[in-house]
Design a protein around this motif. Structure first.
Motif, PDB file in Angstrom:
ATOM      1  N   ARG A   5       3.887  -9.882   2.068  1.00  0.00           N
ATOM      2  CA  ARG A   5       2.583  -9.431   2.536  1.00  0.00           C
ATOM      3  C   ARG A   5       2.420  -9.916   3.966  1.00  0.00           C
ATOM      4  N   GLY A   6       2.505  -9.004   4.907  1.00  0.00           N
ATOM      5  CA  GLY A   6       2.464  -9.354   6.312  1.00  0.00           C
ATOM      6  C   GLY A   6       1.062  -9.275   6.875  1.00  0.00           C
ATOM      7  N   MET A   7       0.959  -9.624   8.128  1.00  0.00           N
ATOM      8  CA  MET A   7      -0.339  -9.631   8.791  1.00  0.00           C
ATOM      9  C   MET A   7      -0.919  -8.226   8.937  1.00  0.00           C
ATOM     10  N   TYR A   8      -0.061  -7.204   9.081  1.00  0.00           N
ATOM     11  CA  TYR A   8      -0.586  -5.840   9.170  1.00  0.00           C
ATOM     12  C   TYR A   8      -1.253  -5.437   7.856  1.00  0.00           C
ATOM     13  N   GLU A   9      -0.691  -5.832   6.739  1.00  0.00           N
ATOM     14  CA  GLU A   9      -1.285  -5.459   5.446  1.00  0.00           C
ATOM     15  C   GLU A   9      -2.577  -6.212   5.189  1.00  0.00           C
ATOM     16  N   ILE A  10      -2.631  -7.480   5.600  1.00  0.00           N
ATOM     17  CA  ILE A  10      -3.876  -8.239   5.473  1.00  0.00           C
ATOM     18  C   ILE A  10      -4.937  -7.628   6.381  1.00  0.00           C
ATOM     19  N   GLU A  12      -4.981  -4.536   7.416  1.00  0.00           N
ATOM     20  CA  GLU A  12      -5.329  -3.224   6.872  1.00  0.00           C
ATOM     21  C   GLU A  12      -6.389  -3.347   5.792  1.00  0.00           C
ATOM     22  N   LEU A  13      -6.239  -4.306   4.904  1.00  0.00           N
ATOM     23  CA  LEU A  13      -7.221  -4.474   3.838  1.00  0.00           C
ATOM     24  C   LEU A  13      -8.560  -4.946   4.390  1.00  0.00           C
ATOM     25  N   ALA A  14      -8.546  -5.918   5.291  1.00  0.00           N
ATOM     26  CA  ALA A  14      -9.799  -6.441   5.838  1.00  0.00           C
ATOM     27  C   ALA A  14     -10.542  -5.385   6.648  1.00  0.00           C
ATOM     28  N   VAL A  15      -9.839  -4.715   7.549  1.00  0.00           N
ATOM     29  CA  VAL A  15     -10.497  -3.696   8.376  1.00  0.00           C
ATOM     30  C   VAL A  15     -10.880  -2.483   7.537  1.00  0.00           C
ATOM     31  N   GLY A  16     -10.061  -2.157   6.541  1.00  0.00           N
ATOM     32  CA  GLY A  16     -10.413  -1.057   5.649  1.00  0.00           C
ATOM     33  C   GLY A  16     -11.693  -1.334   4.880  1.00  0.00           C
ATOM     34  N   CYS A  17     -11.832  -2.560   4.391  1.00  0.00           N
ATOM     35  CA  CYS A  17     -13.051  -2.920   3.655  1.00  0.00           C
ATOM     36  C   CYS A  17     -14.273  -2.889   4.566  1.00  0.00           C
ATOM     37  N   VAL A  18     -14.171  -3.562   5.703  1.00  0.00           N
ATOM     38  CA  VAL A  18     -15.314  -3.628   6.615  1.00  0.00           C
ATOM     39  C   VAL A  18     -15.622  -2.252   7.197  1.00  0.00           C
ATOM     40  N   GLY A  19     -14.586  -1.533   7.606  1.00  0.00           N
ATOM     41  CA  GLY A  19     -14.802  -0.233   8.235  1.00  0.00           C
ATOM     42  C   GLY A  19     -15.342   0.805   7.280  1.00  0.00           C
ATOM     43  N   CYS A  20     -14.695   0.968   6.122  1.00  0.00           N
ATOM     44  CA  CYS A  20     -15.128   2.018   5.183  1.00  0.00           C
ATOM     45  C   CYS A  20     -16.510   1.724   4.617  1.00  0.00           C
ATOM     46  N   VAL A  21     -16.741   0.473   4.205  1.00  0.00           N
ATOM     47  CA  VAL A  21     -18.051   0.128   3.646  1.00  0.00           C
ATOM     48  C   VAL A  21     -19.116   0.151   4.735  1.00  0.00           C
ATOM     49  N   GLY A  22     -18.787  -0.369   5.917  1.00  0.00           N
ATOM     50  CA  GLY A  22     -19.760  -0.377   7.010  1.00  0.00           C
ATOM     51  C   GLY A  22     -20.147   1.017   7.461  1.00  0.00           C
ATOM     52  N   LEU A  23     -19.165   1.892   7.637  1.00  0.00           N
ATOM     53  CA  LEU A  23     -19.474   3.261   8.038  1.00  0.00           C
ATOM     54  C   LEU A  23     -20.247   4.005   6.952  1.00  0.00           C
ATOM     55  N   PHE A  24     -19.911   3.739   5.684  1.00  0.00           N
ATOM     56  CA  PHE A  24     -20.631   4.391   4.592  1.00  0.00           C
ATOM     57  C   PHE A  24     -22.085   3.935   4.552  1.00  0.00           C
ATOM     58  N   MET A  25     -22.303   2.630   4.686  1.00  0.00           N
ATOM     59  CA  MET A  25     -23.678   2.115   4.636  1.00  0.00           C
ATOM     60  C   MET A  25     -24.488   2.527   5.871  1.00  0.00           C
ATOM     61  N   PRO A  62       6.545  -1.932   3.835  1.00  0.00           N
ATOM     62  CA  PRO A  62       5.557  -2.710   4.600  1.00  0.00           C
ATOM     63  C   PRO A  62       5.308  -2.126   5.981  1.00  0.00           C
ATOM     64  N   LEU A  63       4.083  -2.311   6.455  1.00  0.00           N
ATOM     65  CA  LEU A  63       3.711  -1.820   7.776  1.00  0.00           C
ATOM     66  C   LEU A  63       4.408  -2.625   8.863  1.00  0.00           C
ATOM     67  N   VAL A 143     -10.385  -5.762  -8.207  1.00  0.00           N
ATOM     68  CA  VAL A 143      -9.906  -7.026  -7.633  1.00  0.00           C
ATOM     69  C   VAL A 143      -8.856  -7.655  -8.530  1.00  0.00           C
ATOM     70  N   SER A 144      -9.057  -7.595  -9.831  1.00  0.00           N
ATOM     71  CA  SER A 144      -8.088  -8.220 -10.733  1.00  0.00           C
ATOM     72  C   SER A 144      -6.792  -7.420 -10.814  1.00  0.00           C
ATOM     73  N   VAL A 145      -6.846  -6.103 -10.801  1.00  0.00           N
ATOM     74  CA  VAL A 145      -5.640  -5.281 -10.885  1.00  0.00           C
ATOM     75  C   VAL A 145      -4.844  -5.344  -9.587  1.00  0.00           C
ATOM     76  N   THR A 146      -5.515  -5.278  -8.459  1.00  0.00           N
ATOM     77  CA  THR A 146      -4.823  -5.236  -7.173  1.00  0.00           C
ATOM     78  C   THR A 146      -4.506  -6.614  -6.616  1.00  0.00           C
ATOM     79  N   ARG A 147      -5.032  -7.648  -7.215  1.00  0.00           N
ATOM     80  CA  ARG A 147      -4.858  -9.031  -6.757  1.00  0.00           C
ATOM     81  C   ARG A 147      -5.314  -9.164  -5.304  1.00  0.00           C
ATOM     82  N   ALA A 148      -6.468  -8.620  -5.005  1.00  0.00           N
ATOM     83  CA  ALA A 148      -6.977  -8.610  -3.635  1.00  0.00           C
ATOM     84  C   ALA A 148      -7.372  -9.998  -3.149  1.00  0.00           C
ATOM     85  N   LEU A 149      -7.660 -10.912  -4.048  1.00  0.00           N
ATOM     86  CA  LEU A 149      -7.994 -12.270  -3.620  1.00  0.00           C
ATOM     87  C   LEU A 149      -6.804 -12.985  -3.006  1.00  0.00           C
ATOM     88  N   ASP A 150      -5.589 -12.537  -3.317  1.00  0.00           N
ATOM     89  CA  ASP A 150      -4.404 -13.134  -2.704  1.00  0.00           C
ATOM     90  C   ASP A 150      -4.388 -12.915  -1.201  1.00  0.00           C
TER      91      ASP A 150
END
Length: 175
Positions: A5-10, A12-25, A62-63, A143-150
């Motif tokens: 799990r590289g920095m691009y994937e971390i 990607e998940l962080a910006v994807g969460c903030v971007g998609c949820v932020g733009l939706f809200m 991996p990215l 969160v439990s299936v994807t192990r996103a807390l990792d």
């Protein structure tokens, strides 16, 4: 094959969460939305980002390039928009129809005459709490299936190195 799990994937998940949820809200939606965004819909978008990221990590290498990261973030945004329209808004409509059918009875009208505050709670808040409970369950399962807390907690992050499936079955997680 080496999976790390590289920095691009971390990122990607962080910006994807903030971007998609932020733009939706914020109401910056590519597709027309029928309902106003709320916490339950934001949790659904967040869980869909977790699932999309997990599918990308499992099915693609991996990215390694920034342009691919940006392209996949745009793809995440459009996929979450489609999921909200196809899944969440349909669930929202179904919940509203069930609520209206339950509150258009004679017993509900008697409740309105005797206890209007209880009727209004059932009309607005009870349905919202049901949607919130469903979205919380979806987010917990994602969160439990994807192990996103990792990705979020570095001390929980696991690295797996393997060349083939037999070697993968023999090795354990290292902390």
């Amino acid at each position: 094959m080496v999976v790390v799990r590289g920095m691009y994937e971390i990122t990607e998940l962080a910006v994807g969460c903030v971007g998609c949820v932020g733009l939706f809200m914020a109401g910056c939606n590519a597709l027309p939305m029928q309902y106003v965004p709320d916490l339950s819909a934001a949790l659904f978008v967040l869980s869909s980002v977790f699932l999309l990221h997990h599918l990308r990590v499992v099915n693609m290498p991996p990215l390694q390039k920034l342009w691919r990261l940006l392209l996949e973030l745009v793809l995440f945004y459009f996929c979450t928009q489609v999921l909200v329209v196809l899944v969440w808004q349909q669930f929202h409509t179904l919940a509203d129809k069930l609520r209206d059918a339950a509150l258009d009875t004679r017993m509900a009208m008697d409740l309105l005459e005797r206890h209007p505050k209880v009727f209004m709670f059932m009309r607005h808040d009870f349905c919202y709490f049901g949607k919130l409970l469903v979205s919380l369950l979806c987010a917990y399962k994602a969160v439990s299936v994807t192990r996103a807390l990792d990705y979020a907690l570095p001390h929980r992050r696991t690295y797996r190195y393997y060349e083939d499936q037999a070697a993968y079955d023999d090795c354990g997680d290292s902390w």
